[in-house]
Design a protein around this motif. Structure first.
Motif, PDB file in Angstrom:
ATOM      1  N   ALA A   1       0.954  -1.110  -0.034  1.00 20.80           N
ATOM      2  CA  ALA A   1      -0.006  -0.010  -0.082  1.00 20.80           C
ATOM      3  C   ALA A   1       1.002   1.225  -0.046  1.00 20.80           C
ATOM      4  O   ALA A   1       0.478   2.313  -0.579  1.00 20.80           O
ATOM      5  CB  ALA A   1      -0.952  -0.084   1.290  1.00 20.80           C
ATOM      6  N   LEU A   2       2.012   1.042   0.377  1.00 19.26           N
ATOM      7  CA  LEU A   2       2.821   2.288   0.408  1.00 19.26           C
ATOM      8  C   LEU A   2       3.815   2.353  -0.741  1.00 19.26           C
ATOM      9  O   LEU A   2       3.999   3.358  -1.343  1.00 19.26           O
ATOM     10  CB  LEU A   2       4.116   2.330   1.757  1.00 19.26           C
ATOM     11  N   ILE A   3       4.307   1.232  -1.376  1.00 20.02           N
ATOM     12  CA  ILE A   3       4.981   1.000  -2.697  1.00 20.02           C
ATOM     13  C   ILE A   3       4.031   1.431  -3.849  1.00 20.02           C
ATOM     14  O   ILE A   3       4.905   1.978  -4.756  1.00 20.02           O
ATOM     15  CB  ILE A   3       5.603  -0.393  -2.794  1.00 20.02           C
ATOM     16  N   ALA A   4       3.052   1.071  -3.896  1.00 23.94           N
ATOM     17  CA  ALA A   4       2.282   1.132  -5.206  1.00 23.94           C
ATOM     18  C   ALA A   4       2.149   2.552  -5.519  1.00 23.94           C
ATOM     19  O   ALA A   4       2.230   2.748  -6.946  1.00 23.94           O
ATOM     20  CB  ALA A   4       0.949   0.360  -5.086  1.00 23.94           C
ATOM     21  N   PRO A   5       1.828   3.542  -4.931  1.00 22.51           N
ATOM     22  CA  PRO A   5       1.659   4.770  -5.242  1.00 22.51           C
ATOM     23  C   PRO A   5       3.054   5.309  -5.879  1.00 22.51           C
ATOM     24  O   PRO A   5       3.101   6.045  -6.825  1.00 22.51           O
ATOM     25  CB  PRO A   5       1.553   5.688  -4.051  1.00 22.51           C
ATOM     26  N   LEU A   6       4.158   4.743  -5.431  1.00 21.18           N
ATOM     27  CA  LEU A   6       5.561   5.376  -5.790  1.00 21.18           C
ATOM     28  C   LEU A   6       5.768   4.691  -7.108  1.00 21.18           C
ATOM     29  O   LEU A   6       6.444   5.508  -7.951  1.00 21.18           O
ATOM     30  CB  LEU A   6       6.584   5.063  -4.860  1.00 21.18           C
ATOM     31  N   ILE A   7       5.342   3.393  -7.251  1.00 19.93           N
ATOM     32  CA  ILE A   7       5.597   2.780  -8.681  1.00 19.93           C
ATOM     33  C   ILE A   7       4.659   3.525  -9.671  1.00 19.93           C
ATOM     34  O   ILE A   7       5.166   3.848 -10.748  1.00 19.93           O
ATOM     35  CB  ILE A   7       5.025   1.412  -8.648  1.00 19.93           C
ATOM     36  N   ALA A   8       3.633   3.993  -9.536  1.00 17.25           N
ATOM     37  CA  ALA A   8       2.560   4.719 -10.298  1.00 17.25           C
ATOM     38  C   ALA A   8       3.123   6.127 -10.625  1.00 17.25           C
ATOM     39  O   ALA A   8       3.024   6.339 -11.675  1.00 17.25           O
ATOM     40  CB  ALA A   8       1.215   4.800  -9.469  1.00 17.25           C
ATOM     41  N   LEU A   9       3.550   6.588  -9.724  1.00 13.42           N
ATOM     42  CA  LEU A   9       4.374   8.054  -9.993  1.00 13.42           C
ATOM     43  C   LEU A   9       5.456   7.834 -10.963  1.00 13.42           C
ATOM     44  O   LEU A   9       5.755   8.707 -11.835  1.00 13.42           O
ATOM     45  CB  LEU A   9       4.672   8.726  -8.679  1.00 13.42           C
ATOM     46  N   TYR A  10       6.292   6.885 -10.675  1.00 16.53           N
ATOM     47  CA  TYR A  10       7.333   6.719 -11.559  1.00 16.53           C
ATOM     48  C   TYR A  10       7.130   6.409 -12.915  1.00 16.53           C
ATOM     49  O   TYR A  10       7.688   6.964 -13.823  1.00 16.53           O
ATOM     50  CB  TYR A  10       8.123   5.517 -10.971  1.00 16.53           C
ATOM     51  N   LEU A  11       5.890   5.281 -13.292  1.00 16.12           N
ATOM     52  CA  LEU A  11       5.560   5.171 -14.408  1.00 16.12           C
ATOM     53  C   LEU A  11       4.876   6.399 -15.042  1.00 16.12           C
ATOM     54  O   LEU A  11       5.303   6.577 -16.348  1.00 16.12           O
ATOM     55  CB  LEU A  11       4.450   3.927 -14.379  1.00 16.12           C
ATOM     56  N   ILE A  12       4.329   7.254 -14.511  1.00 18.60           N
ATOM     57  CA  ILE A  12       3.730   8.080 -14.997  1.00 18.60           C
ATOM     58  C   ILE A  12       4.776   9.246 -15.554  1.00 18.60           C
ATOM     59  O   ILE A  12       4.895   9.983 -16.569  1.00 18.60           O
ATOM     60  CB  ILE A  12       2.730   9.216 -13.857  1.00 18.60           C
ATOM     61  N   LEU A  13       5.754   9.479 -14.469  1.00 24.71           N
ATOM     62  CA  LEU A  13       6.905  10.440 -14.828  1.00 24.71           C
ATOM     63  C   LEU A  13       7.790   9.917 -16.211  1.00 24.71           C
ATOM     64  O   LEU A  13       7.881  10.745 -17.143  1.00 24.71           O
ATOM     65  CB  LEU A  13       8.061  10.408 -13.879  1.00 24.71           C
ATOM     66  N   VAL A  14       7.828   8.611 -16.159  1.00 27.89           N
ATOM     67  CA  VAL A  14       8.699   7.889 -17.371  1.00 27.89           C
ATOM     68  C   VAL A  14       7.856   8.221 -18.581  1.00 27.89           C
ATOM     69  O   VAL A  14       8.458   8.811 -19.589  1.00 27.89           O
ATOM     70  CB  VAL A  14       9.023   6.461 -17.271  1.00 27.89           C
ATOM     71  N   ILE A  15       6.545   7.576 -18.429  1.00 29.45           N
ATOM     72  CA  ILE A  15       5.668   7.671 -19.717  1.00 29.45           C
ATOM     73  C   ILE A  15       5.549   9.144 -20.466  1.00 29.45           C
ATOM     74  O   ILE A  15       5.657   9.650 -21.511  1.00 29.45           O
ATOM     75  CB  ILE A  15       4.402   7.299 -19.225  1.00 29.45           C
ATOM     76  N   SER A  16       5.185  10.227 -19.281  1.00 30.48           N
ATOM     77  CA  SER A  16       5.340  11.460 -19.715  1.00 30.48           C
ATOM     78  C   SER A  16       6.633  12.105 -20.474  1.00 30.48           C
ATOM     79  O   SER A  16       6.450  12.964 -21.373  1.00 30.48           O
ATOM     80  CB  SER A  16       4.912  12.438 -18.517  1.00 30.48           C
ATOM     81  N   ALA A  17       7.603  11.592 -19.835  1.00 30.03           N
ATOM     82  CA  ALA A  17       8.997  12.235 -20.268  1.00 30.03           C
ATOM     83  C   ALA A  17       9.078  11.730 -21.854  1.00 30.03           C
ATOM     84  O   ALA A  17       9.686  12.312 -22.445  1.00 30.03           O
ATOM     85  CB  ALA A  17      10.060  11.801 -19.434  1.00 30.03           C
ATOM     86  N   LEU A  18       8.781  10.310 -22.038  1.00 26.47           N
ATOM     87  CA  LEU A  18       9.247   9.540 -23.142  1.00 26.47           C
ATOM     88  C   LEU A  18       8.080  10.186 -24.412  1.00 26.47           C
ATOM     89  O   LEU A  18       8.493  10.654 -25.444  1.00 26.47           O
ATOM     90  CB  LEU A  18       8.775   8.220 -23.251  1.00 26.47           C
ATOM     91  N   VAL A  19       6.889  10.691 -23.688  1.00 25.30           N
ATOM     92  CA  VAL A  19       6.136  11.330 -24.922  1.00 25.30           C
ATOM     93  C   VAL A  19       6.307  12.739 -25.091  1.00 25.30           C
ATOM     94  O   VAL A  19       6.388  12.931 -26.340  1.00 25.30           O
ATOM     95  CB  VAL A  19       4.386  11.024 -24.302  1.00 25.30           C
TER      96      VAL A  19
END
Length: 66
Positions: free
Chosen positions: A9-27
């Motif tokens: 429950a603590l790790i999942a939001p960090l993983i989601a934020l990381y994926l959003i950051l990577v995807i937005s940077a790639l796009v």
């Protein structure tokens, strides 16, 4: 604390934020015409270097139009 005891429950939001950051940077990088360096290199940096890659792209890689 073993890996099986990690509170997801603590790790999942960090993983989601990381994926959003990577995807937005790639796009964003793929849509930019002018960058500070070759586009292929920035795509490798974003995808390959954990949190530092996408953050460094937004700080250094994008050209600022003034």
């Amino acid at each position: 604390m073993a890996a099986s005891e990690i509170p997801w429950a603590l790790i999942a939001p960090l993983i989601a934020l990381y994926l959003i950051l990577v995807i937005s940077a790639l796009v964003n990088c793929s849509k930019q015409e002018e960058l500070n360096g070759p586009k292929w290199l920035w795509l490798l940096i974003i995808a390959g270097i954990s949190f530092i890659g996408p953050i460094s792209y937004f700080v250094i890689g994008k050209r600022r139009h003034m």
